[in-house]
Structures are given as C-alpha cells and as structure tokens.
Design a protein around this motif. Structure first.
Motif, short mmCIF file in Angstrom:
data_model
loop_
_atom_site.label_atom_id
_atom_site.label_comp_id
_atom_site.label_asym_id
_atom_site.label_seq_id
_atom_site.Cartn_x
_atom_site.Cartn_y
_atom_site.Cartn_z
N MET A 1 0.83 -1.18 0.00
CA MET A 1 0.00 0.00 0.00
C MET A 1 0.88 1.25 0.00
O MET A 1 1.80 1.37 0.79
N THR A 2 0.61 2.19 -0.87
CA THR A 2 1.39 3.40 -1.01
C THR A 2 0.74 4.53 -0.23
O THR A 2 -0.46 4.76 -0.35
N GLN A 3 1.54 5.21 0.56
CA GLN A 3 1.05 6.35 1.32
C GLN A 3 0.86 7.55 0.40
O GLN A 3 1.73 7.84 -0.42
N ALA A 4 -0.24 8.27 0.56
CA ALA A 4 -0.44 9.49 -0.21
C ALA A 4 0.41 10.62 0.36
O ALA A 4 1.04 11.36 -0.38
N GLU A 5 0.44 10.73 1.67
CA GLU A 5 1.21 11.77 2.34
C GLU A 5 2.54 11.18 2.83
O GLU A 5 2.59 10.01 3.21
N PRO A 6 3.58 11.99 2.84
CA PRO A 6 4.86 11.47 3.35
C PRO A 6 4.76 11.13 4.83
O PRO A 6 4.01 11.76 5.58
N GLY A 7 5.55 10.13 5.25
CA GLY A 7 5.60 9.76 6.65
C GLY A 7 6.42 10.74 7.47
O GLY A 7 6.23 10.87 8.68
N ALA A 8 7.32 11.45 6.81
CA ALA A 8 8.13 12.46 7.47
C ALA A 8 8.51 13.51 6.43
O ALA A 8 8.76 13.19 5.27
N THR A 9 8.53 14.75 6.86
CA THR A 9 8.89 15.84 5.96
C THR A 9 9.47 17.00 6.76
O THR A 9 9.25 17.09 7.97
N GLY A 10 10.22 17.83 6.09
CA GLY A 10 10.79 19.02 6.71
C GLY A 10 11.11 20.02 5.62
O GLY A 10 11.25 19.66 4.45
N ARG A 11 11.22 21.27 6.00
CA ARG A 11 11.55 22.31 5.02
C ARG A 11 12.45 23.35 5.66
O ARG A 11 12.43 23.52 6.89
N ILE A 12 13.23 24.01 4.79
CA ILE A 12 14.16 25.02 5.28
C ILE A 12 14.39 26.06 4.20
O ILE A 12 14.37 25.74 3.00
N GLU A 13 14.59 27.30 4.60
CA GLU A 13 14.95 28.37 3.67
C GLU A 13 16.47 28.42 3.59
O GLU A 13 17.16 28.38 4.62
N ILE A 14 16.97 28.51 2.36
CA ILE A 14 18.41 28.53 2.13
C ILE A 14 18.75 29.73 1.26
O ILE A 14 18.11 29.95 0.22
N GLY A 15 19.76 30.48 1.66
CA GLY A 15 20.20 31.65 0.91
C GLY A 15 21.14 31.27 -0.21
O GLY A 15 22.29 31.72 -0.23
N ALA A 16 20.67 30.44 -1.13
CA ALA A 16 21.46 30.03 -2.30
C ALA A 16 20.50 29.69 -3.43
O ALA A 16 19.35 29.32 -3.20
N ASP A 17 20.99 29.81 -4.64
CA ASP A 17 20.22 29.53 -5.84
C ASP A 17 19.70 28.09 -5.84
O ASP A 17 20.45 27.17 -5.49
N PRO A 18 18.43 27.86 -6.23
CA PRO A 18 17.89 26.49 -6.24
C PRO A 18 18.70 25.51 -7.08
O PRO A 18 18.85 24.35 -6.71
N ALA A 19 19.25 25.95 -8.20
CA ALA A 19 20.05 25.05 -9.05
C ALA A 19 21.31 24.61 -8.31
O ALA A 19 21.71 23.45 -8.39
N ARG A 20 21.91 25.52 -7.57
CA ARG A 20 23.11 25.17 -6.80
C ARG A 20 22.78 24.17 -5.69
O ARG A 20 23.48 23.19 -5.48
#
Length: 157
Positions: A1-20
């Motif tokens: 069975m595949t979960q629709a929502e992740p079991g764990a997640t986190g986010r952070i702001e980073i002062g650098a270009d997304p490609a980098r």
C-alpha cells in the motif's frame, strides 16, 4: 500500500540559488556527507550521474548496525525536484526520498520528504536490521539534521 502523504517531511529556507542547492542534493556523495544514517554510495550499471533511471548502492549506518540498499533515481528536474526509490536486496520496496525546491527572492525553500514503502511483513525484519523501530519519528529528526547541514553547506560554499 502506497502512502499518499509522506511519513516524514521538513523544510528550510536557504540563501542560495535552487540550481546550486539541487546540485548538492543530487550528488549521492554530498548527500551522504549531509545525512545522518546514509553514509556512502557506489554507482551501479555504469551510471556516473544523477539522471532518471540511474541506480546506486547506498551504505547506511545507525550505531553499530550497517546495511545497504539500492536506489533508483525517479525525478531529476534541476532546481525543482530530485527523488529516488529505495529497495532492499534490490527487490523489496523500502522508501521514497524526495527533495523539492522553490525559488525565493534570496534563494530557495527546500522540502525533504520520505514515504515508507515497506510491505507489512518486512517492517519487523527491517527494523531489526537497522535499529529503526520508530521510522517516521527517526526520519523527522534525520531530515531536520540533513536540511540544517545542507543550509550550512550551500550558504558557506
């Protein structure tokens, strides 16, 4: 069975270009330096870069326990998303790891998420082998550590 929502997640702001930041995350060697349990890798099948379909053997450690997995890159959209599916013994689904990038005025927001893909019958043996009895809670802590280290690395280099 595949979960629709992740079991764990986190986010952070980073002062650098997304490609980098994407280039850091999509390099399995750099990711191993940033991660808590994942400690190294080796490309498989003649692959030598992060592209869809490329496979690598990951080496993991938790205390005295050590184990390896095989991962297949499923998403490699520079600056937007990097993801891979993890399997044990090359065939048993274990997890999906995904990194999403959103540009901001001063850099980007990175969201790291994981989905537990282990079949029910495999949860006890995998927890025994890895010591990860509380996998979702452990992954939330590991994600926070990885993201903090990613921010430090991306903003320093």
């Amino acid at each position: 069975m595949t979960q629709a929502e992740p079991g764990a997640t986190g986010r952070i702001e980073i002062g650098a270009d997304p490609a980098r930041v994407y280039r850091l995350v999509s390099d399995p060697g750099v990711l191993a330096e940033l991660s808590e349990e994942y400690t190294g890798f080796r490309w498989l099948g003649g692959n030598a870069g992060a592209r869809v379909g490329a496979r690598f053997r990951g080496v993991n450690r938790r205390g005295l326990r050590r184990w390896s997995t095989v991962s297949t890159i499923t998403d490699a959209d520079e600056g937007r998303r990097f993801a891979f599916e993890v399997r044990s013994m090359s065939v048993i689904p274990v997890s999906r790891w995904q990194y999403d990038f959103a540009a901001t005025g001063e850099g980007c927001v990175v969201t790291e998420s994981t989905w537990d893909r282990r079949p029910g019958w495999f949860r006890f043996p995998s927890a025994l082998a890895t010591g990860g009895w509380r996998r979702a809670a452990d992954n939330r802590v590991n994600i926070a550590t990885t993201l903090r280290r990613l921010k430090e690395r991306a903003e320093r280099d």
